[in-house]
Design a protein around this motif. Sequence first.
Motif, mmCIF file in Angstrom:
data_model
loop_
_atom_site.group_PDB
_atom_site.id
_atom_site.type_symbol
_atom_site.label_atom_id
_atom_site.label_comp_id
_atom_site.label_asym_id
_atom_site.label_seq_id
_atom_site.Cartn_x
_atom_site.Cartn_y
_atom_site.Cartn_z
ATOM 1 N N MET A 1 0.847 -1.206 0.000
ATOM 2 C CA MET A 1 0.000 0.000 0.000
ATOM 3 C C MET A 1 0.877 1.249 0.000
ATOM 4 S SD MET A 1 -3.234 -0.679 2.464
ATOM 5 C CE MET A 1 -2.660 -2.188 3.248
ATOM 6 N N PRO A 2 0.616 2.159 -0.924
ATOM 7 C CA PRO A 2 1.479 3.344 -0.999
ATOM 8 C C PRO A 2 1.246 4.260 0.201
ATOM 9 C CG PRO A 2 -0.398 3.571 -2.476
ATOM 10 C CD PRO A 2 -0.510 2.221 -1.839
ATOM 11 N N LYS A 3 2.337 4.719 0.790
ATOM 12 C CA LYS A 3 2.188 5.671 1.881
ATOM 13 C C LYS A 3 1.930 7.044 1.276
ATOM 14 C CE LYS A 3 4.662 7.149 5.983
ATOM 15 N NZ LYS A 3 3.747 7.743 6.803
ATOM 16 N N GLN A 4 0.933 7.716 1.799
ATOM 17 C CA GLN A 4 0.522 8.977 1.201
ATOM 18 C C GLN A 4 1.376 10.122 1.710
ATOM 19 O OE1 GLN A 4 -2.345 9.204 -1.070
ATOM 20 N NE2 GLN A 4 -1.523 7.142 -1.116
ATOM 21 N N ARG A 5 1.880 10.945 0.781
ATOM 22 C CA ARG A 5 2.657 12.119 1.156
ATOM 23 C C ARG A 5 1.849 13.388 0.900
ATOM 24 N NH1 ARG A 5 7.480 11.442 3.498
ATOM 25 N NH2 ARG A 5 8.518 13.026 2.242
ATOM 26 N N ALA A 7 -1.638 13.577 0.160
ATOM 27 C CA ALA A 7 -2.997 13.615 0.726
ATOM 28 C C ALA A 7 -3.056 14.316 2.092
ATOM 29 C CB ALA A 7 -3.572 12.208 0.812
ATOM 30 N N PRO A 8 -2.108 14.008 3.014
ATOM 31 C CA PRO A 8 -2.185 14.668 4.322
ATOM 32 C C PRO A 8 -2.026 16.189 4.221
ATOM 33 C CG PRO A 8 -0.650 12.828 4.393
ATOM 34 C CD PRO A 8 -1.033 12.998 2.974
ATOM 35 N N ILE A 9 -1.145 16.632 3.312
ATOM 36 C CA ILE A 9 -0.916 18.081 3.178
ATOM 37 C C ILE A 9 -2.173 18.757 2.621
ATOM 38 C CG2 ILE A 9 0.531 19.830 2.069
ATOM 39 C CD1 ILE A 9 2.015 18.040 4.095
ATOM 40 N N TRP A 11 -5.131 17.670 2.857
ATOM 41 C CA TRP A 11 -6.180 17.628 3.878
ATOM 42 C C TRP A 11 -5.964 18.729 4.921
ATOM 43 C CZ3 TRP A 11 -6.034 16.616 9.193
ATOM 44 C CH2 TRP A 11 -7.297 16.509 9.791
ATOM 45 N N LEU A 12 -4.700 18.980 5.284
ATOM 46 C CA LEU A 12 -4.425 20.059 6.245
ATOM 47 C C LEU A 12 -4.874 21.402 5.676
ATOM 48 C CD1 LEU A 12 -0.915 19.281 7.819
ATOM 49 C CD2 LEU A 12 -3.117 19.376 8.993
ATOM 50 N N TYR A 79 -13.981 15.868 -4.354
ATOM 51 C CA TYR A 79 -14.726 14.719 -3.829
ATOM 52 C C TYR A 79 -16.201 14.752 -4.229
ATOM 53 C CZ TYR A 79 -10.736 12.797 -1.529
ATOM 54 O OH TYR A 79 -9.513 12.229 -1.314
ATOM 55 N N SER B 196 -2.639 4.992 7.210
ATOM 56 C CA SER B 196 -2.345 6.203 6.435
ATOM 57 C C SER B 196 -2.171 5.895 4.951
ATOM 58 C CB SER B 196 -1.122 6.925 7.003
ATOM 59 O OG SER B 196 -0.017 6.057 6.998
ATOM 60 N N ALA B 197 -2.486 4.675 4.532
ATOM 61 C CA ALA B 197 -2.506 4.372 3.095
ATOM 62 C C ALA B 197 -3.681 5.100 2.448
ATOM 63 C CB ALA B 197 -2.652 2.869 2.890
ATOM 64 N N SER B 198 -3.692 5.102 1.104
ATOM 65 C CA SER B 198 -4.787 5.814 0.432
ATOM 66 C C SER B 198 -6.128 5.139 0.733
ATOM 67 C CB SER B 198 -4.539 5.862 -1.067
ATOM 68 O OG SER B 198 -4.590 4.552 -1.575
ATOM 69 N N TRP B 202 -7.572 8.383 4.442
ATOM 70 C CA TRP B 202 -7.711 9.435 3.415
ATOM 71 C C TRP B 202 -8.865 9.193 2.476
ATOM 72 C CZ3 TRP B 202 -5.629 13.127 5.643
ATOM 73 C CH2 TRP B 202 -4.456 12.961 6.385
ATOM 74 N N THR B 205 -14.442 10.942 3.523
ATOM 75 C CA THR B 205 -14.732 12.358 3.274
ATOM 76 C C THR B 205 -15.638 12.925 4.368
ATOM 77 O OG1 THR B 205 -16.501 11.690 1.796
ATOM 78 C CG2 THR B 205 -14.411 12.271 0.784
ATOM 79 N N ALA B 231 -1.877 11.467 11.357
ATOM 80 C CA ALA B 231 -1.123 11.099 10.162
ATOM 81 C C ALA B 231 -0.546 12.337 9.479
ATOM 82 C CB ALA B 231 -2.016 10.329 9.195
ATOM 83 N N ALA B 232 -1.329 13.426 9.439
ATOM 84 C CA ALA B 232 -0.843 14.647 8.798
ATOM 85 C C ALA B 232 0.334 15.214 9.590
ATOM 86 C CB ALA B 232 -1.962 15.674 8.691
ATOM 87 N N THR B 235 3.340 13.245 8.766
ATOM 88 C CA THR B 235 3.858 13.580 7.440
ATOM 89 C C THR B 235 4.667 14.871 7.492
ATOM 90 O OG1 THR B 235 1.862 12.617 6.538
ATOM 91 C CG2 THR B 235 3.212 13.882 5.032
ATOM 92 N N PHE B 239 8.634 15.460 6.631
ATOM 93 C CA PHE B 239 9.178 16.461 5.696
ATOM 94 C C PHE B 239 10.286 17.259 6.362
ATOM 95 C CE2 PHE B 239 5.190 16.330 3.022
ATOM 96 C CZ PHE B 239 5.853 15.948 1.875
#
Lengths: 118, 246
Positions: A1-5, A7-9, A11-12, A79, B196-198, B202, B205, B231-232, B235, B239
Motif C-alpha cells: 500500500m502506498p504511503k501517502q505524502r 494527501a495529508p498536506i 487535507w491540512l 470529492y 495512512s494508506a490511500s 484518506w 470524506t 497522520a498529517a 507527514t 518532511f
Amino acid sequence: MPKQRIAPILWLLFSAGGIVAALMIPVLLALFGVLFPLELVAPPDHAHLLAVIRHPLTRLVLFGTCVLALFHWAHRFKYTLYDGLQLKGLHTAINTFAYGGALLGSAVAAYLLLLLPA
Amino acid sequence: MARSITMQVARYRPDREAEPTMQSYDVPLRKDWAILDGLNHIKDELDGTLSYRWSCRMGICGSCGMTVNGEPKLTCATFLTDYAPGPVRVEPLRNFPVVRDLVVDIGDFMAKLSVVQPWIIRKDEETPDGEYLQTPAELEDYKQFSMCINCMLCYSACPIYGLNEHFLGPAAIALAQRYNLDSRDQGSADRMDALSASTGVWDCTYVGECSTACPKNVDPAGAIQRYKLTAATETLKSFLMPRGGR
Ligand code: SF4
Ligand code: FES
C-alpha cells in the motif's frame, strides 16, 4: 500500500481553509455586504479603510484567507465529483482543474493583494 | 393498538432465484417484541426456511444487524411498535454480498480487522510481571472506541465503502484507535501503514453516516478525523526530519 505524502498536506490545507473561511467570511460578508451598506453600523470613512487595507498585515491575512479557502474548495469540489457524481475515473483532469484552479486563484490573490501597490 | 403488523422480509435463495424477492408475513404486534422477535416468530411458526443471524438478543454480540425500513439497525434493539401500523421492511445489511435471505458475507470486514492489529502490542518484554496499571483518565482516552461490537452497521451506512470496497472502513479504524490511544499499547507505528494508506483514513470524506448508525456511540467518524490529524502531523514531521523522524 502506498504511503501517502500529498494527501495529508492537501487535507491540512482543506481543514485550515474550512476553519478560516467559517470564521472570516461570514464576518466580512455581514460587515461589507449588509451592515455597512444599510448603515446599521456606521461605516468607516474611506481614508480609514484605505489605511487598513494598505497595512501589510491586513493584506497578508486576506491573502491567507483566499489561498486556504481556495484549497478548501478544491478538496470539496474534487470529492463532489469523485463520489457524488462518481467520476473518479477522470481523476487526472479533476485534480488538475481543482488544484490548478486553486493555484491560479492563489497567484491572482498574490498579485492583487501582495504585489499591486495600493 | 392493532394486534398484528406486516413484516416484508427479503428472501434470496441463490440456488433457486436470480434476484432477491420480498415476502410478507403477519406477526403479532407486541409491545415488548423487537424486529428479531418478529423474525423468530416467522421462523418458528410460519416459515422455517427463513435464514438470518442472531445470538445474544441484548445488543452485545453484534450479529443481528439488518436494514430496517432502509436504515441499518440491530434488530434485537429495534422495536416493532416503532414501525406500527407497518408494514416494516427487513432486508440484509447493505454494502455486503448476500449469502442467503438476511445473511451477508462478512469476510471482507474480518480481513480488514486483522489488518489493523486490534490487540495490545508490546515491544519491551516477553511476559509482564503483573498487570499494566492505568489511570481512569488513560482509560477514558480509548474507552468509547472499545464499546464497538463489530456489528458492521457503520459499513452498511458508509457511502464511501459502498463505492469502494478497498476502503478500510469506520469500525476497523475506530478499533485501531482503540489500541493506539491505550497507554499500555506500543503498536501505533505498526498500524500506521494500513491507516495512512490511500485506502485508510484518506478515503473518508467525513460524511458521518457511520457515527449516526452506530448503536454503541463509538463515533467512528470522529476516530477517523482524529487519526487524519495524527497522520498529517507525522507527514509534516517526516518532511522536516526526512531521516528517522518517526
Ligand atoms: S463502530 Fe459502531 S456501528 Fe461500527 S461495528 Fe462498531 S458498534 Fe457497530
Ligand atoms: S442478537 Fe446480539 S446484538 Fe442483536
